[in-house]
Design an enzyme around this catalytic site. Structure first.
Site, PDB file in Angstrom:
ATOM      1  N   LYS A  11       0.824  -1.214   0.000  1.00 47.36           N
ATOM      2  CA  LYS A  11       0.000   0.000   0.000  1.00 47.36           C
ATOM      3  C   LYS A  11       0.864   1.274   0.000  1.00 47.36           C
ATOM      4  CE  LYS A  11      -4.025  -2.228   2.168  1.00 47.36           C
ATOM      5  NZ  LYS A  11      -5.075  -2.108   3.217  1.00 47.36           N
ATOM      6  N   TYR A  51     -12.487  -1.775  -4.245  1.00 48.46           N
ATOM      7  CA  TYR A  51     -13.026  -1.896  -2.880  1.00 48.46           C
ATOM      8  C   TYR A  51     -14.559  -1.763  -2.847  1.00 48.46           C
ATOM      9  CZ  TYR A  51      -8.425  -1.955  -0.619  1.00 48.46           C
ATOM     10  OH  TYR A  51      -7.162  -2.306  -0.181  1.00 48.46           O
ATOM     11  N   PHE A  59     -15.696   3.549   6.521  1.00 44.73           N
ATOM     12  CA  PHE A  59     -14.326   3.933   6.185  1.00 44.73           C
ATOM     13  C   PHE A  59     -14.047   3.909   4.680  1.00 44.73           C
ATOM     14  CE2 PHE A  59     -14.334  -0.615   7.317  1.00 44.73           C
ATOM     15  CZ  PHE A  59     -13.821  -1.181   6.155  1.00 44.73           C
ATOM     16  N   ARG A  87      -2.323 -14.465   4.792  1.00 47.21           N
ATOM     17  CA  ARG A  87      -2.929 -13.644   5.857  1.00 47.21           C
ATOM     18  C   ARG A  87      -2.214 -13.868   7.187  1.00 47.21           C
ATOM     19  NH1 ARG A  87      -7.542 -10.699   4.208  1.00 47.21           N
ATOM     20  NH2 ARG A  87      -8.389 -10.541   6.300  1.00 47.21           N
ATOM     21  N   THR A  93      -5.557  -7.016  10.573  1.00 49.12           N
ATOM     22  CA  THR A  93      -5.841  -5.755   9.870  1.00 49.12           C
ATOM     23  C   THR A  93      -5.319  -4.549  10.645  1.00 49.12           C
ATOM     24  OG1 THR A  93      -7.870  -6.782   9.055  1.00 49.12           O
ATOM     25  CG2 THR A  93      -7.707  -4.396   8.826  1.00 49.12           C
ATOM     26  N   ARG A 104       2.568  -6.551   8.899  1.00 50.44           N
ATOM     27  CA  ARG A 104       1.891  -5.365   9.459  1.00 50.44           C
ATOM     28  C   ARG A 104       2.490  -4.978  10.803  1.00 50.44           C
ATOM     29  NH1 ARG A 104      -4.082  -7.255   7.361  1.00 50.44           N
ATOM     30  NH2 ARG A 104      -4.209  -5.903   5.527  1.00 50.44           N
ATOM     31  N   ASN A 114      -2.070   0.257   6.599  1.00 50.71           N
ATOM     32  CA  ASN A 114      -1.615  -1.024   7.161  1.00 50.71           C
ATOM     33  C   ASN A 114      -0.731  -1.845   6.217  1.00 50.71           C
ATOM     34  OD1 ASN A 114      -3.638  -1.872   5.474  1.00 50.71           O
ATOM     35  ND2 ASN A 114      -4.846  -2.918   7.036  1.00 50.71           N
ATOM     36  N   HIS A 117      -2.197  -5.422   1.442  1.00 53.54           N
ATOM     37  CA  HIS A 117      -3.500  -6.077   1.268  1.00 53.54           C
ATOM     38  C   HIS A 117      -3.256  -7.560   1.036  1.00 53.54           C
ATOM     39  CE1 HIS A 117      -7.406  -7.154  -0.476  1.00 53.54           C
ATOM     40  NE2 HIS A 117      -6.708  -7.783  -1.411  1.00 53.54           N
ATOM     41  N   GLU A 128      -9.526 -10.547  -7.773  1.00 56.23           N
ATOM     42  CA  GLU A 128      -8.602  -9.422  -7.589  1.00 56.23           C
ATOM     43  C   GLU A 128      -7.415  -9.516  -8.545  1.00 56.23           C
ATOM     44  OE1 GLU A 128      -9.800  -8.941  -2.862  1.00 56.23           O
ATOM     45  OE2 GLU A 128      -7.778  -9.612  -3.398  1.00 56.23           O
TER      46      GLU A 128
HETATM   47  P1  ATP Z   1      -7.094  -5.944   3.226  1.00 53.44           P
HETATM   48  O1  ATP Z   1      -8.372  -6.228   2.485  1.00 53.44           O
HETATM   49  O2  ATP Z   1      -6.506  -4.583   2.939  1.00 53.44           O
HETATM   50  O3  ATP Z   1      -6.097  -7.050   3.129  1.00 53.44           O
HETATM   51  P2  ATP Z   1      -8.343  -6.862   5.597  1.00 53.44           P
HETATM   52  O4  ATP Z   1      -8.925  -7.936   4.736  1.00 53.44           O
HETATM   53  O5  ATP Z   1      -7.515  -7.258   6.760  1.00 53.44           O
HETATM   54  O6  ATP Z   1      -7.445  -5.878   4.758  1.00 53.44           O
HETATM   55  P3  ATP Z   1     -10.873  -5.505   5.335  1.00 53.44           P
HETATM   56  O7  ATP Z   1     -11.972  -5.717   6.295  1.00 53.44           O
HETATM   57  O8  ATP Z   1     -10.957  -6.163   3.979  1.00 53.44           O
HETATM   58  O9  ATP Z   1      -9.504  -5.892   6.067  1.00 53.44           O
HETATM   59  O10 ATP Z   1     -10.722  -3.952   5.136  1.00 53.44           O
HETATM   60  C1  ATP Z   1     -10.040  -3.408   3.998  1.00 53.44           C
HETATM   61  C2  ATP Z   1      -9.183  -2.267   4.428  1.00 53.44           C
HETATM   62  O11 ATP Z   1     -10.016  -1.235   4.917  1.00 53.44           O
HETATM   63  C3  ATP Z   1      -8.229  -2.593   5.586  1.00 53.44           C
HETATM   64  O12 ATP Z   1      -6.993  -3.101   5.167  1.00 53.44           O
HETATM   65  C4  ATP Z   1      -8.042  -1.241   6.225  1.00 53.44           C
HETATM   66  O13 ATP Z   1      -7.030  -0.504   5.564  1.00 53.44           O
HETATM   67  C5  ATP Z   1      -9.386  -0.577   6.006  1.00 53.44           C
HETATM   68  N1  ATP Z   1     -10.200  -0.740   7.208  1.00 53.44           N
HETATM   69  C6  ATP Z   1     -10.820  -1.852   7.638  1.00 53.44           C
HETATM   70  N2  ATP Z   1     -11.488  -1.640   8.783  1.00 53.44           N
HETATM   71  C7  ATP Z   1     -11.278  -0.327   9.072  1.00 53.44           C
HETATM   72  C8  ATP Z   1     -11.710   0.516  10.117  1.00 53.44           C
HETATM   73  N3  ATP Z   1     -12.491   0.074  11.104  1.00 53.44           N
HETATM   74  N4  ATP Z   1     -11.283   1.797  10.096  1.00 53.44           N
HETATM   75  C9  ATP Z   1     -10.500   2.269   9.093  1.00 53.44           C
HETATM   76  N5  ATP Z   1     -10.053   1.504   8.058  1.00 53.44           N
HETATM   77  C10 ATP Z   1     -10.448   0.233   8.061  1.00 53.44           C
HETATM   78 MG    MG Z   2      -9.935  -7.565   2.950  1.00 49.72          MG
END
Ligand code: ATP
Ligand code: MG
Length: 139
Positions: A11, A51, A59, A87, A93, A104, A114, A117, A128
């Site tokens: 990212k 997304y 968010f 993961r 996350t 992370r 973070n 992805h 994706e």
């Molecule tokens: P990613 O999809 O980026 O690998 P993830 O699967 O761990 O992360 P998701 O639930 O898919 O988490 O959320 C996508 C992205 O949205 C997260 O990586 C984070 O950057 C952001 N995000 C998720 N939850 C929050 C939150 N509560 N507040 C702010 N940003 C968030």
């Molecule tokens: Mg995700």
């Protein structure tokens, strides 16, 4: 190849902080092979489409804003149990909850910035990967 690939993005925070090389090294030391990779600065439309699944989340706008704040590195990685193992490699996350030694934990500062992805299912890994790479680039 279902089950053997995952999709990742390094990212904007991690690219901007100069962690790209270290993170790619962690992918390889974690047992992943690089099947495709590109450096790209997403437009708002592209990040919004990627997304779209999070469109209703509070968010979403901040996420799209952040993911277009600088260039990213997108990649398709291969390994047995790629989605689950990746993961584990990247950690939770929220970096404050990410296990010691995870990507992370080492390189991320906050839940929005973070560092990486990782796909959350085999099906989404395929979707994706196809969003960023044509078939000829992936095989
Ligand atoms: P990613 O999809 O980026 O690998 P993830 O699967 O761990 O992360 P998701 O639930 O898919 O988490 O959320 C996508 C992205 O949205 C997260 O990586 C984070 O950057 C952001 N995000 C998720 N939850 C929050 C939150 N509560 N507040 C702010 N940003 C968030
Ligand atoms: Mg995700």
């Amino acid at each position: 190849m279902a089950g053997n690939i995952t999709f990742t993005m390094i990212k904007p925070d991690a690219v901007g902080n100069g962690y790209t090389g270290k993170i790619i090294n962690d992918f390889i030391e974690g047992g992943f092979s690089i099947r495709a990779m590109k450096y790209i600065h997403l437009t708002k439309d592209q990040a919004g489409a990627f997304y779209a699944v999070h469109k209703e989340r509070p968010f979403y706008n901040d996420l799209v804003e952040f993911m277009t704040s600088g260039p990213i590195v997108a990649a398709v990685l291969e390994k047995d149990n790629a989605v689950t193992d990746f993961r584990t490699l990247i950690g939770a996350t929220n970096p404050a909850e990410a296990a010691e030694g995870t990507i992370r934990n080492k390189y991320a500062k906050s839940i929005d910035a973070n560092a990486v992805h990782g796909s959350d299912s085999d099906e989404n890994a395929q979707i994706e990967a196809s969003f960023f790479f044509s078939a000829i680039e992936r095989f």
